[in-house]
Scaffold this motif. Structure first.
Motif, PDB file in Angstrom:
ATOM      1  N   THR A   9      16.469 -46.923 103.314  1.00  0.00           N
ATOM      2  CA  THR A   9      15.073 -46.735 102.894  1.00  0.00           C
ATOM      3  C   THR A   9      14.121 -47.487 103.804  1.00  0.00           C
ATOM      4  N   GLN A  10      14.474 -48.730 104.131  1.00  0.00           N
ATOM      5  CA  GLN A  10      13.587 -49.547 104.965  1.00  0.00           C
ATOM      6  C   GLN A  10      13.433 -48.958 106.365  1.00  0.00           C
ATOM      7  N   LEU A  11      14.558 -48.599 106.975  1.00  0.00           N
ATOM      8  CA  LEU A  11      14.496 -48.047 108.335  1.00  0.00           C
ATOM      9  C   LEU A  11      13.844 -46.659 108.344  1.00  0.00           C
ATOM     10  N   GLY A  12      14.161 -45.845 107.351  1.00  0.00           N
ATOM     11  CA  GLY A  12      13.568 -44.515 107.291  1.00  0.00           C
ATOM     12  C   GLY A  12      12.066 -44.552 107.041  1.00  0.00           C
TER      13      GLY A  12
ATOM     14  N   THR B 215      23.456 -49.441 103.641  1.00  0.00           N
ATOM     15  CA  THR B 215      23.169 -49.557 102.215  1.00  0.00           C
ATOM     16  C   THR B 215      21.918 -48.741 101.900  1.00  0.00           C
ATOM     17  N   PRO B 216      21.735 -48.354 100.652  1.00  0.00           N
ATOM     18  CA  PRO B 216      20.515 -47.604 100.311  1.00  0.00           C
ATOM     19  C   PRO B 216      19.231 -48.350 100.685  1.00  0.00           C
TER      20      PRO B 216
ATOM     21  N   ALA C  36      25.878 -49.608 115.021  1.00  0.00           N
ATOM     22  CA  ALA C  36      26.568 -50.897 114.978  1.00  0.00           C
ATOM     23  C   ALA C  36      27.146 -51.213 113.605  1.00  0.00           C
ATOM     24  N   ALA C  37      26.831 -50.405 112.598  1.00  0.00           N
ATOM     25  CA  ALA C  37      27.307 -50.671 111.242  1.00  0.00           C
ATOM     26  C   ALA C  37      28.764 -50.253 111.089  1.00  0.00           C
TER      27      ALA C  37
ATOM     28  N   THR D 213      24.562 -42.562 104.838  1.00  0.00           N
ATOM     29  CA  THR D 213      24.777 -42.968 103.443  1.00  0.00           C
ATOM     30  C   THR D 213      25.732 -42.018 102.724  1.00  0.00           C
ATOM     31  N   SER D 214      26.388 -41.131 103.481  1.00  0.00           N
ATOM     32  CA  SER D 214      27.271 -40.134 102.862  1.00  0.00           C
ATOM     33  C   SER D 214      28.691 -40.643 102.693  1.00  0.00           C
ATOM     34  N   GLY D 215      29.062 -41.678 103.431  1.00  0.00           N
ATOM     35  CA  GLY D 215      30.440 -42.156 103.409  1.00  0.00           C
ATOM     36  C   GLY D 215      31.354 -41.407 104.351  1.00  0.00           C
TER      37      GLY D 215
END
Length: 247
Positions: A89-92, A84-85, A77-78, A185-187
């Motif tokens: 981090t939070q989801l991972g 964002t980093p 959905a993003a 997060t790679s773009g």
């Protein structure tokens, strides 16, 4: 006139005695029934250990399913599938903690069957005295039939070594999640969909490993196709009979 209060007192005392005689046994019976009910509520269901293990395996699936689907929903959905980093981090970390919790609670896999040792060669028969030329010479006894290397790798008698299907599925799922976080997060939006598909496949593999390897009851929904069974181990060919020497 003074006898009337005494009569009333006697009547009141008699009523009290009657009430005590009626309610006393009832109260004792009520207390005994409550104690029996409490004792019955503390007794476990006979033979429920196996079912409890199955319920626990399904609960482990739910514990992993929620954080992984949260990650997938957020990434898909993003904007361009990028996080964002801090989000990554939070989801991972949530997925990693769930997988670590399930892995730590899982029972150790059954020990593997030791491989079959190589059989010693059969001793050679003693030499036979010279016979007339019409009689053929005694053939040499062949060595014992060797066990194929592939069968030795699988275990005794060609049986496959014990395999932790759920553990392998959890490891593969963690790898797929790590790849999805890198893509998110790679773009590069082109990496997101293949990585997300691999995560969904990892969840399906985990579900299949629990259904096929967790001892769960077979589904019985009408019209539902039967689940495939795990492949059976190939059996070893029979050893050839030893030739009998002629005299």
């Amino acid at each position: 006139m003074r006898a009337l209060p005494a009569r009333r007192l006697a009547s009141t005392a008699l009523c009290a005695l009657l009430l005590a005689g009626i309610t006393g046994p009832a109260a004792v019976a009520a207390d005994s029934a409550h104690e029996r009910t409490h004792a019955m509520s503390q007794a476990p269901v006979p033979g429920a250990d196996a079912l409890l293990a199955q319920v626990k395996s399904l609960g482990n699936l739910g514990a992993v399913l929620k954080p992984v689907t949260d990650l997938l929903n957020t990434v898909l959905a993003a904007d361009n599938g990028q996080l964002t980093p801090d989000q990554a981090t939070q989801l991972g970390d949530a997925v990693k903690a769930a997988i670590a919790q399930v892995t730590a609670a899982a029972p150790a896999p059954a020990p593997t069957v030791p491989t079959t040792p190589a059989l010693p060669s059969a001793p050679a028969l003693p030499s036979v005295p010279a016979l007339p030329s019409a009689v053929p010479s005694t053939p040499a006894v062949p060595a014992a039939f060797p066990v194929p290397a592939a069968a030795q790798a699988k275990g005794l008698g060609g049986a496959p070594a014990a395999k932790d299907l759920a553990g392998d599925a959890l490891t593969a799922l963690q790898t797929a999640v790590d790849n999805l976080l890198k893509a998110a997060t790679s773009g590069d939006v082109s990496q997101v969909l293949p990585a997300a598909t691999a995560v969904v496949t990892g969840l399906v593999n985990l579900l299949a490993a629990i259904l096929l390897g967790g001892g769960l009851p077979a589904p019985n929904l009408p019209g539902l196709p039967s689940l495939p069974s795990l492949p059976a181990a190939p059996s070893l060919p029979a050893s050839p009979p030893l030739p009998v020497p002629t005299t």
